[in-house]
Design a protein around this motif. Structure first.
Motif, short mmCIF file in Angstrom:
data_model
loop_
_atom_site.label_atom_id
_atom_site.label_comp_id
_atom_site.label_asym_id
_atom_site.label_seq_id
_atom_site.Cartn_x
_atom_site.Cartn_y
_atom_site.Cartn_z
N ALA A 118 -6.96 8.10 0.71
CA ALA A 118 -5.81 7.42 -0.39
C ALA A 118 -5.13 6.75 0.83
O ALA A 118 -4.48 7.01 1.95
CB ALA A 118 -4.50 8.77 -0.56
N VAL A 120 -2.20 3.74 1.39
CA VAL A 120 -0.72 3.40 0.94
C VAL A 120 -0.44 2.27 1.95
O VAL A 120 -0.09 2.37 2.96
CB VAL A 120 0.35 4.48 0.92
N THR A 127 5.23 -1.44 -2.21
CA THR A 127 4.30 -0.44 -2.05
C THR A 127 3.00 -0.55 -2.88
O THR A 127 3.06 -0.66 -4.20
CB THR A 127 4.74 0.88 -1.53
N THR A 129 -1.16 1.31 -3.78
CA THR A 129 -2.06 2.20 -3.45
C THR A 129 -3.47 2.16 -3.75
O THR A 129 -3.70 1.44 -4.78
CB THR A 129 -1.35 3.69 -3.99
N LYS A 131 -7.04 4.77 -4.09
CA LYS A 131 -7.84 5.81 -3.73
C LYS A 131 -9.28 5.68 -3.97
O LYS A 131 -9.86 4.97 -4.79
CB LYS A 131 -7.21 6.96 -4.65
N SER A 160 -2.63 0.83 -7.75
CA SER A 160 -1.52 0.50 -8.32
C SER A 160 -1.84 -0.93 -8.84
O SER A 160 -2.59 -1.67 -8.55
CB SER A 160 -0.63 0.79 -7.38
#
Length: 259
Positions: A118, A120, A127, A129, A131, A160
């Protein structure tokens, strides 16, 4: 634009067809994270006796004590830290000028064959992200942490929205790009470098059409950092982009949908 071979008449005849091809890229696109494919070239990690290293470009070698350690040759970061959480999990945190740039947590499965990560990342624009899953291609040296060894990214599970959306605008022989992370450029389709904004690891970009493909070449410090080649499907609904990262000789393939 290619150098004219037979004067202005030939250019006048070809220009309408060139503009039509370019306009296929015009619009907003969103990457399908489930279709992202990473390079088969593995990343090699060592983590043993309190020392961490990776064959990054350039390589990084620091103590795995959770403290910030200086790294050089990486324009986006100037320190790196690796914290061993337990025998299966590590957390790597990179910073620039004391501010966190990225935090990546890697957890190895009990059988040691796969791992999840993960990531970030933080910029002024916000921000983001990502995964995904790693698959082991080679075991580490005896006595190493489970996260050591050779790994390839085998799949991505999520990202994201600000990591997956971008827009092209084509106006004659000029193209503009902007994305949700604040990166942008405006360039002529003549292969000449122009400033690239929003990414501390990219100074310039040059853009040109190669057949029906859009070719974008980025540089940093006068050296090529990546070459992205994008093509749009005949129905205009999908764009496939292959990005070659020159220093590491790794690549990634993205499939984006027209919005």
């Amino acid at each position: 634009m290619k150098k004219m071979l037979i004067g202005g008449v030939l250019l006048t005849l070809l220009l309408p067809f060139q503009v039509m091809a370019q306009s296929a890229f015009d619009g907003t696109w969103k990457v399908d994270i489930s279709k992202v494919k990473s390079s088969n070239k593995p990343m090699i990690i060592t983590l043993k006796d309190g020392e961490y290293s990776c064959d990054c470009t350039p390589p990084i070698k620091i103590k795995a004590d959770g403290a910030d350690h200086p790294v050089t040759g990486h324009p986006r970061i100037d320190t790196d830290s690796v914290k061993i959480v337990d025998k299966h999990t590590i957390v790597e945190t990179t910073k620039k000028n004391g501010a966190v740039v990225n935090t990546r947590t890697t957890t190895v499965a009990p059988d040691g064959k796969t791992a999840t990560f993960a990531s970030v990342s933080t910029r002024e624009s916000g921000t983001a992200t990502v995964k995904g899953t790693l698959t082991r291609t080679a075991a580490p040296a005896p006595g190493s942490h489970a996260a050591a060894g050779s790994w390839v990214t085998s799949s991505y599970q999520s990202a994201s929205d600000n990591m997956t959306g971008y827009t092209y605008k084509v106006d004659g022989d000029t193209i503009s790009m902007n994305d949700m992370r604040g990166e942008s450029y405006t360039a002529k389709l003549d292969g000449k470098p122009v400033p690239y904004k929003g990414d501390p690891g990219t100074e310039t970009i040059s853009v040109k059409m190669v057949g029906n493909a859009l070719e974008e070449t980025t540089t940093m410090g006068g050296k090529t950092t990546s070459v992205a080649t994008s093509t749009v499907s005949p129905d205009g609904k999908t764009m496939t982009t292959v990005i070659r990262y020159e220093p590491s000789k790794r690549d990634i393939t993205l499939v984006a949908m027209k919005q």
